[in-house]
Design a protein around this motif. Structure first.
Motif, PDB file in Angstrom:
ATOM      1  N   LEU A 168       8.458   5.020  11.338  1.00 56.84           N
ATOM      2  CA  LEU A 168       7.158   4.549  10.861  1.00 56.84           C
ATOM      3  C   LEU A 168       6.635   5.462   9.759  1.00 56.84           C
ATOM      4  O   LEU A 168       6.543   6.681   9.942  1.00 56.84           O
ATOM      5  CB  LEU A 168       6.148   4.500  12.009  1.00 56.84           C
ATOM      6  CG  LEU A 168       4.707   4.130  11.627  1.00 56.84           C
ATOM      7  CD1 LEU A 168       4.647   2.709  11.060  1.00 56.84           C
ATOM      8  CD2 LEU A 168       3.776   4.259  12.834  1.00 56.84           C
TER       9      LEU A 168
ATOM     10  N   ASN B 245       1.327   0.677   6.073  1.00 55.13           N
ATOM     11  CA  ASN B 245       2.309   0.994   7.106  1.00 55.13           C
ATOM     12  C   ASN B 245       3.639   0.313   6.800  1.00 55.13           C
ATOM     13  O   ASN B 245       3.683  -0.865   6.427  1.00 55.13           O
ATOM     14  CB  ASN B 245       1.832   0.507   8.478  1.00 55.13           C
ATOM     15  CG  ASN B 245       0.552   1.176   8.915  1.00 55.13           C
ATOM     16  OD1 ASN B 245       0.557   2.245   9.510  1.00 55.13           O
ATOM     17  ND2 ASN B 245      -0.578   0.527   8.607  1.00 55.13           N
TER      18      ASN B 245
ATOM     19  N   THR C 258       3.251   5.881   7.448  1.00 53.24           N
ATOM     20  CA  THR C 258       1.852   5.459   7.401  1.00 53.24           C
ATOM     21  C   THR C 258       1.101   6.304   6.387  1.00 53.24           C
ATOM     22  O   THR C 258       1.302   7.520   6.311  1.00 53.24           O
ATOM     23  CB  THR C 258       1.191   5.606   8.782  1.00 53.24           C
ATOM     24  OG1 THR C 258       1.822   4.715   9.696  1.00 53.24           O
ATOM     25  CG2 THR C 258      -0.290   5.263   8.725  1.00 53.24           C
TER      26      THR C 258
ATOM     27  N   TYR D 238       7.340   0.010   8.884  1.00 50.03           N
ATOM     28  CA  TYR D 238       7.946   0.319  10.177  1.00 50.03           C
ATOM     29  C   TYR D 238       9.307  -0.346  10.262  1.00 50.03           C
ATOM     30  O   TYR D 238       9.455  -1.531   9.954  1.00 50.03           O
ATOM     31  CB  TYR D 238       7.039  -0.173  11.302  1.00 50.03           C
ATOM     32  CG  TYR D 238       7.503   0.202  12.694  1.00 50.03           C
ATOM     33  CD1 TYR D 238       8.028   1.459  12.984  1.00 50.03           C
ATOM     34  CD2 TYR D 238       7.385  -0.707  13.749  1.00 50.03           C
ATOM     35  CE1 TYR D 238       8.432   1.801  14.254  1.00 50.03           C
ATOM     36  CE2 TYR D 238       7.783  -0.370  15.030  1.00 50.03           C
ATOM     37  CZ  TYR D 238       8.313   0.873  15.281  1.00 50.03           C
ATOM     38  OH  TYR D 238       8.717   1.215  16.555  1.00 50.03           O
TER      39      TYR D 238
END
Length: 679
Positions: free
Chosen positions: A494, A534, A496, A536
């Motif tokens: 991930l 984000n 962010t 992912y």
């Protein structure tokens, strides 16, 4: 002063051995880590694989890989797109600096809108990566970069040749042929694109495009050179925005009908460009230069019969120009107070020789001349930047640039002919802290600017009424930005980033429906907002992009008409899923939310929100061939691509017109099927 100091440091503190050139490596990973690389939470790189996974209705939508950026359209497909970012209706590109293959796309003192950014010559299959940054924080980014900048880089060499053929609803046909065979010590890349589309409109766009690239290159992205020829030519019809009352009263058959079906235009763009770069262990030098010949012939009618109840209000905006530019930079590593440090100095020169005008027309036939101008706009920009790693948890990026402009306007009205000069310094500072547990923190400050239309900086009388005096604009408009942010990769898979920003503009450019162009409101503004991005990758076969942005935009001075900025974007959200490595199948979905916006200053009239859902599913017939089915507006929503509120007049209405909401619809649900073969 900063340039003098950095130039004095140009002698390296140690002698360096020249590194042997190495073959460039094409990174196919879905997203590269930006920890230790980016100078802001709102800056990043989108890789070739991510770009290939996007489903785009028009080439400009490829730029929506930039989190928070919306690309729309309010006219025929050949016209430059409408852009929104960081609480700004960027019109056709003002305050979003866009370069493709090192060439600035924004056009200064354009007939239809300042910073006109027509990216219809973009061929997505040639894009190897997209670099973006938000805010006026990078020293190398000058004019139009207040909201941000986007840079699309083309390949020097394709790993495989491409043949693509696609057909679809509403007259869609596209073919592409591209390859880069060896030639001498390098590669000769060629690409040819043929395109047609009508769209769902009652009077079809009949958008016809021929697009080509020819490039010879040697070496790689750090040591080598390339020479490129590009050619683009197009014609189209246009269903411009329509008034809501025309639908409500039944004057128009449906939301895809037009008041004036003779709107449209034609355009071409031809360019010759070259780039050279040389890198050693301690230095890097880059030079690129280009010559662009472009022409636009645009016909629009936004107010219908308000100004001329007999012949209508259609107007013609031709723009013909030759742009020449050269950009050069040199970087070198040398210690600063015993710490690792890198300095960069750069220069950017551009000249535009422009002939444009504004004419009253009926069915594309000229009736009268409002104004005709010859403009020579020249600029020279210098910048210097220092990056110092003070310790393993703190680095600084300090920069300054100085830009000089000279605008010479020769108008058909002698009173509007003049020469003006202006210059502006733009200091920048970024502080980067970390990483701690794969997390970095950023503080960014900077000043930027955009150039105004040179005709507005020299105007003396109203060309529609030469007896009336006109108000001159500043040649350059300042912006000031502040941002704090964080980027983390602490959770495996991930990435962010969160940024909080403030952006102040000394004055606003607003769309004027009766003039068909933008006008300086003279009111300073402020935008405060956040962006949450984000990426992912929970599994090898799935990637997820989820972005959210919000901005509050207000005028900073009091006016009884209100403090809201018409067209200022507020909420934006997007969710994209990409699936691959599931046997022979691949695909994706993209959900985009474009929130309501104020359409007039007191916020009493607002647009509705717009939601689109696009997707594709593909099957790999064999390692060299695949077929894709793409779908657009899958939920078949009847939303607007863009909204305005202003006065217009339909046949039989009062002479002073009717104030109403005007909109351009998003396209109805449609499908396209593409067959792609590699060789």
């Amino acid at each position: 002063m900063a340039l003098a100091i950095l130039s004095a440091l140009a002698q390296p503190a140690w002698s360096a051995e020249v590194a042997e050139p190495v073959e460039a490596v094409i990174i196919l990973g879905s997203r590269n880590s930006q920890i230790g690389i980016a100078d802001a939470a709102s800056a990043g790189v989108v890789t070739q694989q991510q770009l290939e996974a996007r489903t785009v209705y028009r080439p400009g939508e490829l730029l929506e890989a930039t989190p928070g950026l919306i690309v729309s359209q309010h006219s025929g497909e050949g016209k430059a797109n409408q852009f929104y970012l960081r609480g700004i209706n960027l019109d056709h590109g003002t305050d979003l600096r866009t370069t493709i293959d090192g060439m600035l796309v924004n056009q200064r003192t354009h007939a239809h809108g300042q910073g006109w950014t027509d990216v219809n010559f973009l061929i997505p299959e040639l894009a190897t990566r997209l670099e973006y940054s938000k805010g006026p924080f990078e020293a190398k980014q000058g004019d139009f970069a207040s909201a941000g900048s986007v840079n699309v880089l083309y390949a020097n060499r394709l790993t495989q040749g491409i043949v693509s053929a696609g057909i679809g609803q509403n007259g869609y046909v596209r073919t592409l042929l591209a390859d880069s065979p060896k030639l001498g010590n390098g590669n000769l890349l060629y690409a040819l694109e043929l395109f047609h589309n009508d769209g769902p409109f009652v009077h079809g766009d009949d958008y016809r495009k021929v697009n080509g690239v020819l490039r010879y290159s040697e070496g790689n992205d750090t040591d080598g050179f390339n020479l490129s020829l590009m050619a683009y030519k197009a014609r189209w019809n246009a269903t411009d925005q329509i008034p809501q009352r025309a639908i409500d009263t039944g004057l128009l058959a449906n939301r895809f009908d037009a008041i004036d079906p003779t709107d449209g235009g034609s355009a071409h763009r031809y360019s010759l460009s070259g780039a050279w770069q040389k890198t050693t262990d301690t230095t890097a030098t880059k030079i690129n230069a280009y010559l662009v010949s472009s022409q636009l012939d645009l016909y629009s009618n936004f107010t219908y019969f308000l100004d001329n109840p007999v012949n209508g209000d259609q107007f013609n905006q031709p723009d013909k120009r030759i742009t020449t530019a050269i950009n050069a930079s040199h970087s070198w590593k040398t210690p600063l107070m015993g710490r690792p440090s890198e300095n960069t100095i750069g220069m950017q020169i551009q000249n535009d020789n422009i002939r444009n005008g504004l004419y009253s027309t009926k069915s594309r036939q000229r009736l009268s001349t409002t104004r005709a101008d010859h403009i020579v706009e020249s600029s020279l920009g210098f910048y210097a930047e220092n990056v110092t790693q003070w310790n393993d948890k703190f680095r600084s990026v300090a920069g300054i640039r100085e830009d000089f402009y000279r605008d010479q306007v020769t108008s058909n009205l002698a009173e509007n002919s003049n020469t003006v000069s202006a210059h502006v310094p733009s200091p920048k500072l970024s502080l980067v802290f970390g990483p701690w547990q794969k997390t970095e923190y950023y503080v960014n400050l900077g000043r930027g600017f955009h150039s105004n239309d040179a005709r507005g900086a020299t105007i003396a009388v109203n060309p529609r009424d030469p007896a009336a005096r006109a108000t001159r604009e500043s040649a350059l408009v300042l912006s000031r930005g502040l941002e704090v942010g964080v980027r983390t990769e602490a959770i495996p898979g991930l990435q962010t980033s969160l940024s909080l920003y403030r952006l102040d503009l000394d004055s606003e450019l607003l769309f004027q429906g009766d003039a068909g162009t933008t006008q300086d409101s003279g009111r300073p503004s402020r935008r405060i907002g956040f962006e949450f991005s984000n990426y992912y990758k929970p599994a090898n076969w799935l990637t997820i992009d989820a972005d959210l942005a919000f901005a509050q935009a207000r005028y900073r001075n009091f006016d009884p008409v209100g403090a809201h900025i018409p067209g200022a974007i507020e909420g934006v959200a997007s969710l994209a899923l990409a699936i691959d490595h599931l046997g022979r199948y691949f695909g994706g979905l993209q959900l985009r939310y474009f929130g309501p916006r104020p359409l007039i200053e007191d916020n009493s009239v607002r647009s509705n929100s717009t939601i689109t859902l696009n997707g594709r599913i593909g099957y790999k017939i064999n390692p060299a061939m695949r077929v894709e089915l793409e779908g657009y507006n899958l939920s078949n929503r009847k939303d607007a691509a863009i909204d305005y509120a202003y006065v217009s007049r339909l046949p039989g209405e009062p002479a002073d017109g009717v104030f109403d909401k005007h909109f351009h619809p998003i396209e109805s649900r449609s499908f396209r099927i593409n067959l792609i073969a590699n060789f």
